[in-house]
Design a protein around this motif. Structure first.
Motif, mmCIF file in Angstrom:
data_model
loop_
_atom_site.group_PDB
_atom_site.id
_atom_site.type_symbol
_atom_site.label_atom_id
_atom_site.label_comp_id
_atom_site.label_asym_id
_atom_site.label_seq_id
_atom_site.Cartn_x
_atom_site.Cartn_y
_atom_site.Cartn_z
ATOM 1 N N LYS A 15 -59.328 -2.754 23.357
ATOM 2 C CA LYS A 15 -58.594 -3.727 24.168
ATOM 3 C C LYS A 15 -57.206 -3.212 24.501
ATOM 4 O O LYS A 15 -56.740 -3.348 25.648
ATOM 5 C CB LYS A 15 -58.516 -5.067 23.419
ATOM 6 N N GLU A 16 -56.552 -2.621 23.537
ATOM 7 C CA GLU A 16 -55.217 -2.081 23.776
ATOM 8 C C GLU A 16 -55.246 -0.946 24.788
ATOM 9 O O GLU A 16 -54.331 -0.804 25.607
ATOM 10 C CB GLU A 16 -54.583 -1.619 22.464
ATOM 11 N N ARG A 19 -55.455 -2.599 28.121
ATOM 12 C CA ARG A 19 -54.165 -3.194 28.466
ATOM 13 C C ARG A 19 -53.176 -2.123 28.909
ATOM 14 O O ARG A 19 -52.422 -2.320 29.868
ATOM 15 C CB ARG A 19 -53.612 -3.963 27.266
ATOM 16 N N GLN A 25 -50.425 -7.342 29.468
ATOM 17 C CA GLN A 25 -51.196 -8.007 28.426
ATOM 18 C C GLN A 25 -52.397 -8.737 29.027
ATOM 19 O O GLN A 25 -52.470 -8.939 30.245
ATOM 20 C CB GLN A 25 -50.308 -9.020 27.681
ATOM 21 N N SER A 26 -53.320 -9.132 28.169
ATOM 22 C CA SER A 26 -54.446 -9.955 28.626
ATOM 23 C C SER A 26 -54.504 -11.211 27.765
ATOM 24 O O SER A 26 -54.222 -11.181 26.565
ATOM 25 C CB SER A 26 -55.766 -9.181 28.529
ATOM 26 N N GLY A 98 -59.091 -6.630 29.106
ATOM 27 C CA GLY A 98 -57.716 -6.403 29.527
ATOM 28 C C GLY A 98 -57.292 -7.213 30.733
ATOM 29 O O GLY A 98 -56.294 -6.912 31.380
#
Length: 204
Positions: A15-16, A19, A25-26, A98
């Protein structure tokens, strides 16, 4: 029948990572309120502004979802719960991807909204109470649903013969019977800027 013999398969892209690729950010913006309060209208306007700022978004709308993913669900309390559960899981996937997700659903029960909040991490679920008096919602009645509910043609309609449990501690409150659409959009964007969820926008 519940699925058996299944194993979670981890990927290599996190996820990072997504992003960082998107450069923002999400999270989930969850718009809740009575039918006719302006949830869909506000979510469309907020998404437009986020898009202009280069933020990747996707909007999940109550009626739209019932055309496809949830077309087999009705409006009983049980089906409403399953409707929100599915949307919560989709919203979670969008956060993992993301993307900023804008989910506009009456979602009348606090328990169901809290269930979605618990699916994601802290600061990834922003509850927006789109507050509007029932009398104003009935006057607007954009889909003619209140008229049908009052005539007894629709049973279990939120605000008429089914409850709406207003958020007790929403992250954002907008009052669409008191504020303009532009003011409501600005309230949402300012909150996101203050929480450092989106970059501060400098007007040229």
């Amino acid at each position: 029948m519940k699925a058996t013999n299944i194993t979670w398969h981890e990927g290599k892209v996190t996820k990072e990572d997504r992003r960082n690729l998107n450069n923002h950010q999400s999270f989930v913006l969850w718009f809740t309120g009575l039918s006719g309060a302006g949830k869909s209208t506000l979510s469309v306007a907020v998404e437009q502004e986020l898009y202009k700022r280069g933020i990747r978004t996707y909007r999940l709308d109550g009626d739209n979802i019932r055309h496809g993913l949830n077309k087999n669900l009705g409006f009983s309390p049980e089906d409403r719960k399953e409707n929100i559960r599915r949307i919560g899981e989709v919203s979670k996937l969008m956060v993992e991807a993301g993307v900023v997700t804008l989910s506009a659903f009456i979602s009348p029960y606090r328990e169901d909204r809290n269930m979605v909040r618990e699916l994601v991490e802290d600061n990834e679920f922003i509850e927006i109470y789109v507050k509007c008096g029932l009398d104003v919602c009935e006057q607007r009645d954009p889909k003619g649903l209140y008229k049908k509910a009052r005539a007894g043609e629709i049973k279990g309609f939120t605000g008429i013969d089914a409850p709406y449990e207003a958020p007790e501690n929403p992250d954002i409150i907008v009052e669409t019977d008191q504020q303009s659409l532009e003011e409501c959009v600005e309230n949402v964007l300012l909150y996101l800027e203050e929480k450092q969820l989106i970059p501060v926008h400098t007007k040229s």
